[in-house]
Design a protein around this motif. Structure first.
Motif, mmCIF file in Angstrom:
data_model
loop_
_atom_site.group_PDB
_atom_site.id
_atom_site.type_symbol
_atom_site.label_atom_id
_atom_site.label_comp_id
_atom_site.label_asym_id
_atom_site.label_seq_id
_atom_site.Cartn_x
_atom_site.Cartn_y
_atom_site.Cartn_z
ATOM 1 N N LEU A 136 52.047 24.547 24.958
ATOM 2 C CA LEU A 136 52.327 24.731 23.536
ATOM 3 C C LEU A 136 52.895 26.122 23.258
ATOM 4 O O LEU A 136 53.836 26.273 22.467
ATOM 5 C CB LEU A 136 51.055 24.491 22.719
ATOM 6 N N VAL A 137 52.326 27.140 23.898
ATOM 7 C CA VAL A 137 52.853 28.495 23.696
ATOM 8 C C VAL A 137 54.274 28.590 24.233
ATOM 9 O O VAL A 137 55.172 29.154 23.589
ATOM 10 C CB VAL A 137 51.943 29.540 24.367
ATOM 11 N N PHE A 138 54.509 28.022 25.421
ATOM 12 C CA PHE A 138 55.854 28.067 25.992
ATOM 13 C C PHE A 138 56.859 27.342 25.102
ATOM 14 O O PHE A 138 57.938 27.860 24.817
ATOM 15 C CB PHE A 138 55.847 27.450 27.384
ATOM 16 N N PHE A 139 56.516 26.158 24.613
ATOM 17 C CA PHE A 139 57.474 25.416 23.794
ATOM 18 C C PHE A 139 57.763 26.139 22.486
ATOM 19 O O PHE A 139 58.882 26.063 21.954
ATOM 20 C CB PHE A 139 56.952 24.007 23.511
ATOM 21 N N SER A 140 56.762 26.839 21.963
ATOM 22 C CA SER A 140 56.957 27.510 20.668
ATOM 23 C C SER A 140 58.014 28.603 20.724
ATOM 24 O O SER A 140 58.492 29.048 19.679
ATOM 25 C CB SER A 140 55.629 28.102 20.181
ATOM 26 N N THR A 141 58.413 29.032 21.934
ATOM 27 C CA THR A 141 59.433 30.089 22.022
ATOM 28 C C THR A 141 60.755 29.660 21.405
ATOM 29 O O THR A 141 61.548 30.511 20.995
ATOM 30 C CB THR A 141 59.661 30.501 23.488
ATOM 31 N N ILE A 142 61.016 28.359 21.301
ATOM 32 C CA ILE A 142 62.264 27.888 20.688
ATOM 33 C C ILE A 142 62.298 28.243 19.208
ATOM 34 O O ILE A 142 63.371 28.352 18.607
ATOM 35 C CB ILE A 142 62.406 26.356 20.885
ATOM 36 N N LEU A 143 61.118 28.474 18.615
ATOM 37 C CA LEU A 143 61.047 28.801 17.190
ATOM 38 C C LEU A 143 61.302 30.277 16.923
ATOM 39 O O LEU A 143 61.569 30.664 15.782
ATOM 40 C CB LEU A 143 59.668 28.417 16.635
ATOM 41 N N TYR A 144 61.214 31.124 17.966
ATOM 42 C CA TYR A 144 61.312 32.571 17.762
ATOM 43 C C TYR A 144 62.535 33.168 18.462
ATOM 44 O O TYR A 144 62.593 34.387 18.657
ATOM 45 C CB TYR A 144 60.052 33.280 18.287
ATOM 46 N N ASP A 145 63.477 32.340 18.852
ATOM 47 C CA ASP A 145 64.669 32.799 19.569
ATOM 48 C C ASP A 145 64.291 33.476 20.892
ATOM 49 O O ASP A 145 64.966 34.378 21.367
ATOM 50 C CB ASP A 145 65.496 33.759 18.713
ATOM 51 N N LEU A 146 63.170 33.020 21.493
ATOM 52 C CA LEU A 146 62.727 33.572 22.769
ATOM 53 C C LEU A 146 62.796 32.539 23.898
ATOM 54 O O LEU A 146 62.349 32.805 25.010
ATOM 55 C CB LEU A 146 61.278 34.074 22.658
ATOM 56 N N ALA A 147 63.356 31.379 23.603
ATOM 57 C CA ALA A 147 63.408 30.326 24.615
ATOM 58 C C ALA A 147 64.408 30.692 25.703
ATOM 59 O O ALA A 147 65.422 31.340 25.444
ATOM 60 C CB ALA A 147 63.801 29.003 23.972
ATOM 61 N N PRO A 148 64.159 30.285 26.943
ATOM 62 C CA PRO A 148 65.125 30.537 28.025
ATOM 63 C C PRO A 148 66.428 29.784 27.753
ATOM 64 O O PRO A 148 66.441 28.763 27.072
ATOM 65 C CB PRO A 148 64.407 29.986 29.264
ATOM 66 N N LYS A 149 67.501 30.294 28.323
ATOM 67 C CA LYS A 149 68.805 29.662 28.080
ATOM 68 C C LYS A 149 69.647 29.593 29.339
ATOM 69 O O LYS A 149 70.870 29.526 29.274
ATOM 70 C CB LYS A 149 69.556 30.408 26.976
ATOM 71 N N GLY A 150 69.000 29.574 30.503
ATOM 72 C CA GLY A 150 69.732 29.495 31.760
ATOM 73 C C GLY A 150 69.722 28.116 32.376
ATOM 74 O O GLY A 150 70.038 27.964 33.553
ATOM 75 N N GLY A 151 69.379 27.075 31.589
ATOM 76 C CA GLY A 151 69.257 25.730 32.136
ATOM 77 C C GLY A 151 67.874 25.520 32.727
ATOM 78 O O GLY A 151 67.190 26.477 33.103
ATOM 79 N N TRP A 152 67.460 24.257 32.854
ATOM 80 C CA TRP A 152 66.121 24.004 33.358
ATOM 81 C C TRP A 152 65.989 24.380 34.826
ATOM 82 O O TRP A 152 64.892 24.475 35.362
ATOM 83 C CB TRP A 152 65.723 22.541 33.132
ATOM 84 N N PHE A 153 67.126 24.662 35.475
ATOM 85 C CA PHE A 153 67.172 25.043 36.892
ATOM 86 C C PHE A 153 67.274 26.547 37.075
ATOM 87 O O PHE A 153 67.100 27.048 38.178
ATOM 88 C CB PHE A 153 68.386 24.376 37.556
ATOM 89 N N MET A 154 67.611 27.305 36.024
ATOM 90 C CA MET A 154 67.554 28.775 35.976
ATOM 91 C C MET A 154 68.272 29.450 37.151
ATOM 92 O O MET A 154 67.729 30.342 37.814
ATOM 93 C CB MET A 154 66.092 29.222 35.934
ATOM 94 N N TYR A 155 69.504 29.072 37.401
ATOM 95 C CA TYR A 155 70.237 29.631 38.540
ATOM 96 C C TYR A 155 70.496 31.130 38.397
ATOM 97 O O TYR A 155 71.028 31.575 37.389
ATOM 98 C CB TYR A 155 71.606 28.953 38.668
ATOM 99 N N PRO A 156 70.150 31.936 39.415
ATOM 100 C CA PRO A 156 70.707 33.283 39.507
ATOM 101 C C PRO A 156 72.168 33.174 39.958
ATOM 102 O O PRO A 156 72.539 32.150 40.560
ATOM 103 C CB PRO A 156 69.858 33.956 40.594
ATOM 104 N N PRO A 157 73.004 34.157 39.720
ATOM 105 C CA PRO A 157 72.701 35.451 39.085
ATOM 106 C C PRO A 157 72.670 35.416 37.560
ATOM 107 O O PRO A 157 72.416 36.432 36.937
ATOM 108 C CB PRO A 157 73.852 36.330 39.581
ATOM 109 N N LEU A 158 72.945 34.235 36.962
ATOM 110 C CA LEU A 158 72.935 34.154 35.509
ATOM 111 C C LEU A 158 71.608 34.603 34.927
ATOM 112 O O LEU A 158 71.561 35.201 33.842
ATOM 113 C CB LEU A 158 73.241 32.713 35.069
ATOM 114 N N THR A 159 70.510 34.341 35.635
ATOM 115 C CA THR A 159 69.187 34.645 35.094
ATOM 116 C C THR A 159 68.635 35.990 35.561
ATOM 117 O O THR A 159 67.474 36.294 35.297
ATOM 118 C CB THR A 159 68.205 33.515 35.491
ATOM 119 N N LEU A 160 69.432 36.771 36.291
ATOM 120 C CA LEU A 160 68.994 38.124 36.618
ATOM 121 C C LEU A 160 69.014 38.983 35.363
ATOM 122 O O LEU A 160 69.685 38.665 34.376
ATOM 123 C CB LEU A 160 69.898 38.721 37.691
ATOM 124 N N SER A 161 68.287 40.084 35.399
ATOM 125 C CA SER A 161 68.125 40.883 34.183
ATOM 126 C C SER A 161 69.444 41.439 33.662
ATOM 127 O O SER A 161 69.599 41.656 32.457
ATOM 128 C CB SER A 161 67.142 42.038 34.445
#
Length: 845
Positions: A136-161
């Motif tokens: 529930l806490v993880f899903f709520s991030t979509i409400l605060y503009d904190l949700a991940p946006k690298g795809g459900w597979f989170m490929y680097p280097p796109l997801t590197l800092s």
């Protein structure tokens, strides 16, 4: 121990026996219901929350389809759209598909096995609450503009800092890693429960197919999930501390993430499918009123599917430039996995055709038939994309989106709805409406095909995945509009189901509708909060068909363990293969510790995500204290006399050694840890192959002198020998051994000194973890050793505390055995690491 085929006990039961059973298994009242650990209560909440995530992810999918309904749409912006499709896929895969299957296992397995509960009910409660809170806490991030946006597979280097600053990716990495740990906890419970808490007489050859499917499902989780846990740890460490696992400039490789992720990701498709197939194999015989055709072939097919699935991960990487020989191998494996799936499909068709009566058309059977059609289409397109030339053309197009939705929704969601219509009468006072159920099916079936079949064509016309808008002159417009209309029709079917669920579902622990399908398996026995009144003696795969009086006999207490002989909660532990009674396990009742432990664990991971280190550490302490309270309360006396379970059989109520269910649970946990470490070993050698220039040659100052790992190894061996000696000097009941706690503490000290020395040796040689991929992998080995040794020290401290309070001796030694098993594994892992880190660079470079 032999078990007679006659009724275990035909004598009248003692007065008050049923009342004692009811008292022991009574559910908490009011708000305290959240402390319940009964599998029925936990399972219902578990499934309910999983369905909530299914609906929430579906709403995100509707927003995505609305955005793509017409070209040039600006309903949502590009950044938010990236969050939408990332959260949609992540929620469906991590927060719905796997958890709902585990939830079904928690709810159905004890009923199918006629066990009072699974062997670790608090572990089930912990896994469930950890999933609920973290999800529930993880899903709520979509409400605060904190949700991940690298795809459900989170490929680097796109997801590197550098390319994904902020905490969005960290929420995915820490949140999903935490939820995977919850899934592994559930898998341990399922494996031990399936193998050790079957009713007497239920040999492996008599197990329900769903039990086989869940056993293989849990075994696959043990092997697959550690790979993605390691990957998430490595990516989070790189984001937080700059260790270059995936940065090519320092010898890392972003493709390493793909290897680790898809080693988990493709088996996960079958992790989801196999239990669904097992459920279908239970529903079809009941609706056909005929035994399942090809039972043994289906068991072999389930095992083969699980085996083949681990040879398919490169199926997702055909376009990454890997060697042609590898392409051929993985292409062949991708097509071969269709064979065991086909065996199951033909078995279901044969069972339907062989029925003595016409196949009963109900809402459940409609969803089964819909599953057969949709999954077959998904399988055919799966064979297409397994062909390398075809995959080159359709990779990352909407053809692939259509394919995996046909496989996942057809292979899992439709069987799930069949399951709900079929088994809800077991736990509800009312059945769901058959009239509305048909509307639900046709809306979902038509809507699904209208939503996803046009995507095949759009993909062949070149529409790429993960685009938030598109121009109107490419020929995709009508297909996208049709898909959007279909998605809303599908959603209408789900909404109608939810309405019917609220209207009709009335949960009960005291048995629902009495066997409405005339099924032959044990979950339809009369039940209460304690499951069955007595545990039956099983002589076939369909006991209710072959033993017509079984339900009455069980409900009269004429089979095994008809009461509560120790005054608490118990069930029978049987041998893993032949299901011979071995001992009676005493299980805990309701308690706050699993819930508090899950809150502490969730707080630790989630607070670390937002860099609140001190509150995170406090949450970690809360978790540890709750676990200590939880474990300390499991204080069973080994000297309690054996109890009569019926048929003149007396069983002990305490067991240590390899027969103990605790020993089995620790062994399964060690297999999980070894899977994690083998994923690390693969990563080490993969990066060496990719970037051998950063590995130090013989004589390099980055390599400590060869005598150094020799000393470390001697310390590890010394600690292991000390622990073996501690086992020999365990005091007899009623006596003491002053040397025992000292020897255990000294053994742990050896391991801690060895780990400290290993880290200091590399640091003194000038090696820093952020230098390059080699340094990173060296310190990662130390980090993995630290994890396991910390667990050993924690268990050793617990063991010593129990010794000083008189709760540990040669008879009551389960705590020490768990400590010893994990420590022996830690020694083996550490010694293997010494060879890889210190010897390999000297002989191979």
């Amino acid at each position: 121990m032999a078990v007679d085929r006659e009724l275990p006990n035909s004598l009248p039961r003692p007065e008050g026996e049923l009342e004692a059973l009811e008292r022991a298994w009574a559910l908490p009242k009011g708000f305290r219901l959240i402390t319940a650990v009964n599998n029925q209560a936990i399972g219902i909440i578990y499934i309910g929350v999983a369905l909530l995530f299914f609906i929430l992810a579906g709403i995100l999918g509707l927003i995505i389809r609305t955005q793509l309904a017409v070209p040039g749409n600006n309903l949502v912006g590009q950044d938010f759209y990236n969050q939408l499709f990332t959260m949609h896929g992540t929620t469906m895969m991590f927060l719905f598909a796997v958890p709902v299957v585990e939830a079904l296992g928690v709810l159905l397995l004890p009923q199918m096995l006629a066990a009072r509960d699974l062997p670790f009910p608090r572990l089930s409660a912990f896994a469930m609450w950890a999933y609920v809170v973290g999800g529930l806490v993880f899903f709520s991030t979509i409400l605060y503009d904190l949700a991940p946006k690298g795809g459900w597979f989170m490929y680097p280097p796109l997801t590197l800092s550098e390319f994904s600053p902020g905490n969005n990716a960290d929420f995915w990495l820490l949140g999903i890693g935490f939820i995977e740990i919850s899934a592994i906890a559930g898998a341990i419970e399922i494996i031990v429960g399936t193998l050790r808490t079957r009713p007497p007489g239920m040999t492996l050859a008599r197990m329900p197919i769903f039990a086989w499917a869940m056993l293989i499902f849990a075994a696959m989780i043990m092997i697959a999930f550690p790979a993605v846990i390691l990957a998430t740890m490595m990516l989070e460490i790189e984001r937080a501390f700059g260790w270059p696992f995936f940065s090519a400039g320092k010898g890392g490789d972003p493709l390493l993430w793909q290897h680790l992720f898809w080693f988990f990701g493709h088996p996960e498709v079958y992790i989801i499918f196999l239990p669904a197939a097992g459920l279908v194999s239970m529903i079809v015989p009941a609706m056909a009123q005929h035994r399942l055709v090809g039972y043994r072939l289906i068991v072999v097919a389930l095992i083969a599917t699980g085996f083949f699935s681990f040879g398919l991960w490169v199926h997702h990487m055909f376009t990454t430039g890997i060697p042609s020989l590898s392409l051929g191998f993985f292409s062949a494996a991708s097509m071969a996995v269709a064979i065991p799936s086909g065996i199951q499909v033909f078995s279901w068709i044969a069972t339907i055709a062989a029925g003595r009566k016409p196949f009963r058309i109900t809402s459940a059977s409609l969803f089964v038939l819909g599953f057969l059609f949709i999954f077959t289409v998904g399988g055919l397109t799966g064979v297409m994309v397994a062909l390398v030339p075809v995959d080159f053309q359709v990779h990352d197009t909407y053809f692939v989106v259509a394919h995996f939705h046909y496989v996942l929704i057809g292979g899992m969601v439709f069987p799930l709805f069949a399951t709900l219509y079929y088994w809800i009468p077991m736990i509800s006072r009312n059945m769901l409406s058959e009239r509305l159920g048909r509307w639900v099916f046709w809306l979902m079936f038509i809507g699904f095909n209208l939503a996803f079949f046009p995507m095949h064509i759009a993909g062949l016309l070149g529409m790429p995945r993960r685009v938030w808008t598109y121009p109107g002159d490419l020929g995709w417009n009508s297909y996208n509009m049709a898909s959007t209309v279909g998605a809303y029709i599908l959603a209408a079917g789900v909404a109608l189901f939810v309405i019917d669920l609220f209207r009709r579902f009335r949960p009960t622990m005291s048995g629902g509708v009495e066997n409405p399908w005339s099924a032959g398996t044990l979950e339809w026995l009369p039940s209460d909060a304690y499951a069955t009144r007595s545990i039956p003696f099983v002589t076939s795969r369909e006991p209710l068909w072959d033993q017509p009086s079984l339900a009455r006999e069980v409900n009269e207490g004429r089979h095994f363990l008809p009461g509560a002989p120790t005054g608490g909660r118990e069930t029978i532990v049987t041998s893993a293969v032949d299901a011979l009674p071995q001992y009676v396990i005493r299980m805990p009742g309701p308690g706050w510790s699993p819930l508090i432990a899950s809150l502490g664990m969730a707080g630790f991971f989630l607070l670390l995500t937002v860099k609140l280190v001190v509150p995170a550490l406090i949450s970690g302490v809360v978790f540890i204290v709750a676990v200590l309270v939880w474990a300390w309360s499991l204080d069973h006396d080994a000297n309690v006399p054996a109890v009569d379970i019926g048929a003149g059989i007396r069983l002990p109520v305490y067991m240590a050694g390899p027969v103990s269910h605790s020993w089995w649970a620790m062994t399964v946990l060690i297999l999980v840890a070894s899977s994690l470490y083998l994923a690390y070993v693969f990563s080490y050698f993969y990066l060496w192959v990719v970037s051998p220039d950063v590995w130090p040659p013989e004589g390099s100052p980055a390599l400590p002198h060869i005598f150094w790992p020799g000393i470390i190894g001697l310390l590890i061996l010394g600690g292991t020998v000390l622990l073996l000696f501690a086992r020999r000097i365990l005091p007899a009941p009623g006596s003491t051994s002053r040397a025992f706690p000292f020897v255990v503490a000294l053994a742990m000290a050896c391991f801690l000194v060895a780990l400290t020395g290993e880290i200091w040796g590399h640091w003194a040689s000038g090696l820093r973890p952020a230098d390059n991929a080699y340094a990173t992998m060296v310190y990662m080995a130390c980090f993995l050793n630290l994890q396991v040794i910390t667990g050993c020290v924690f268990l050793a401290g617990f063991t010593i505390a129990r010794y000083f309070t008189g709760k540990l001796d040669k008879e009551r030694r389960v705590n020490f055995e768990s400590t010893a098993l994990l420590t022996y594994y830690a020694a083996a892992q550490f010694l293997l690491g010494l060879v890889i880190i210190h010897v390999f660079p000297r002989v191979a470079i």
